[in-house]
Design a protein around this motif. Structure first.
Motif, PDB file in Angstrom:
ATOM      1  N   ILE A 138       0.859  -1.180   0.000  1.00  0.00           N
ATOM      2  CA  ILE A 138       0.000   0.000   0.000  1.00  0.00           C
ATOM      3  C   ILE A 138       0.894   1.228   0.000  1.00  0.00           C
ATOM      4  N   GLU A 139       0.599   2.147  -0.904  1.00  0.00           N
ATOM      5  CA  GLU A 139       1.342   3.404  -0.991  1.00  0.00           C
ATOM      6  C   GLU A 139       0.504   4.509  -0.378  1.00  0.00           C
ATOM      7  N   CYS A 140       1.066   5.215   0.570  1.00  0.00           N
ATOM      8  CA  CYS A 140       0.374   6.318   1.217  1.00  0.00           C
ATOM      9  C   CYS A 140       0.080   7.415   0.184  1.00  0.00           C
ATOM     10  N   PRO A 141      -1.143   7.938   0.165  1.00  0.00           N
ATOM     11  CA  PRO A 141      -1.479   8.952  -0.815  1.00  0.00           C
ATOM     12  C   PRO A 141      -0.859  10.321  -0.538  1.00  0.00           C
ATOM     13  N   LEU A 142      -0.330  10.514   0.667  1.00  0.00           N
ATOM     14  CA  LEU A 142       0.205  11.823   1.034  1.00  0.00           C
ATOM     15  C   LEU A 142       1.662  12.003   0.622  1.00  0.00           C
ATOM     16  N   HIS A 143       2.490  10.992   0.872  1.00  0.00           N
ATOM     17  CA  HIS A 143       3.927  11.196   0.639  1.00  0.00           C
ATOM     18  C   HIS A 143       4.598  10.028  -0.070  1.00  0.00           C
ATOM     19  N   GLN A 144       3.811   9.095  -0.585  1.00  0.00           N
ATOM     20  CA  GLN A 144       4.297   7.968  -1.379  1.00  0.00           C
ATOM     21  C   GLN A 144       5.168   6.971  -0.615  1.00  0.00           C
ATOM     22  N   GLY A 145       5.082   6.960   0.696  1.00  0.00           N
ATOM     23  CA  GLY A 145       5.721   5.898   1.465  1.00  0.00           C
ATOM     24  C   GLY A 145       4.985   4.592   1.193  1.00  0.00           C
ATOM     25  N   VAL A 146       5.692   3.480   1.190  1.00  0.00           N
ATOM     26  CA  VAL A 146       5.099   2.190   0.840  1.00  0.00           C
ATOM     27  C   VAL A 146       5.288   1.194   1.984  1.00  0.00           C
ATOM     28  N   PHE A 147       4.217   0.436   2.267  1.00  0.00           N
ATOM     29  CA  PHE A 147       4.233  -0.582   3.313  1.00  0.00           C
ATOM     30  C   PHE A 147       3.847  -1.930   2.717  1.00  0.00           C
ATOM     31  N   ASP A 148       4.440  -2.998   3.239  1.00  0.00           N
ATOM     32  CA  ASP A 148       4.007  -4.347   2.910  1.00  0.00           C
ATOM     33  C   ASP A 148       2.703  -4.596   3.679  1.00  0.00           C
ATOM     34  N   ILE A 149       1.636  -4.949   2.981  1.00  0.00           N
ATOM     35  CA  ILE A 149       0.340  -5.118   3.634  1.00  0.00           C
ATOM     36  C   ILE A 149       0.349  -6.304   4.600  1.00  0.00           C
ATOM     37  N   ALA A 150       0.956  -7.399   4.231  1.00  0.00           N
ATOM     38  CA  ALA A 150       0.929  -8.599   5.070  1.00  0.00           C
ATOM     39  C   ALA A 150       1.729  -8.449   6.360  1.00  0.00           C
ATOM     40  N   SER A 151       2.876  -7.793   6.291  1.00  0.00           N
ATOM     41  CA  SER A 151       3.739  -7.684   7.479  1.00  0.00           C
ATOM     42  C   SER A 151       3.684  -6.313   8.152  1.00  0.00           C
ATOM     43  N   GLY A 152       3.255  -5.284   7.408  1.00  0.00           N
ATOM     44  CA  GLY A 152       3.259  -3.921   7.933  1.00  0.00           C
ATOM     45  C   GLY A 152       4.601  -3.224   7.808  1.00  0.00           C
ATOM     46  N   ALA A 153       5.590  -3.901   7.256  1.00  0.00           N
ATOM     47  CA  ALA A 153       6.946  -3.344   7.169  1.00  0.00           C
ATOM     48  C   ALA A 153       7.010  -2.153   6.213  1.00  0.00           C
ATOM     49  N   PRO A 154       7.746  -1.093   6.626  1.00  0.00           N
ATOM     50  CA  PRO A 154       7.978   0.025   5.712  1.00  0.00           C
ATOM     51  C   PRO A 154       8.974  -0.411   4.641  1.00  0.00           C
TER      52      PRO A 154
END
Length: 107
Positions: free
Chosen positions: A63-79
């Motif tokens: 999932i890519e944050c719509p505000l600043h384009q940071g990306v997280f792994d959905i399954a683990s939550g890892a940045p």
């Protein structure tokens, strides 16, 4: 001890356009995702800024944050890339008869 599961949402309520749904659990916003044929859930608020991940973009299990384009792994939550450095909370999920439940604790 048995697990406690709380009804969070319905699979049918997940947007077919975005693959996400914003729901509320115990007063906290939760983002529900449909990733391929899996249902996942994380905290909704990006820890880097005041943005809803339910408004973000899903791609290849991230999932890519719509505000600043940071990306997280959905399954683990890892940045996965700057500017995010803090993991997001991931909830255990089960689906029964179209209902999405999240594990909320131990009895």
């Amino acid at each position: 001890m048995s697990e406690q599961w709380t009804l969070l949402a319905e699979v049918a309520d997940i947007s077919p356009d975005t693959g996400t749904l914003r729901a509320v659990l115990d007063g906290e916003a939760v983002c529900v995702y449909k990733v391929d044929d899996r249902i996942c859930a994380t905290q909704d608020r990006c820890p880097h800024g005041n943005a809803s991940l339910a408004e973000g973009y899903i791609e290849n299990g991230t999932i890519e944050c719509p505000l600043h384009q940071g990306v997280f792994d959905i399954a683990s939550g890892a940045p996965l890339c700057p500017p995010v450095t803090t993991p997001i909370k991931v909830y255990a999920v089960k689906v029964e008869d179209g209902h999405i439940y999240v594990r909320t604790g131990q009895a």
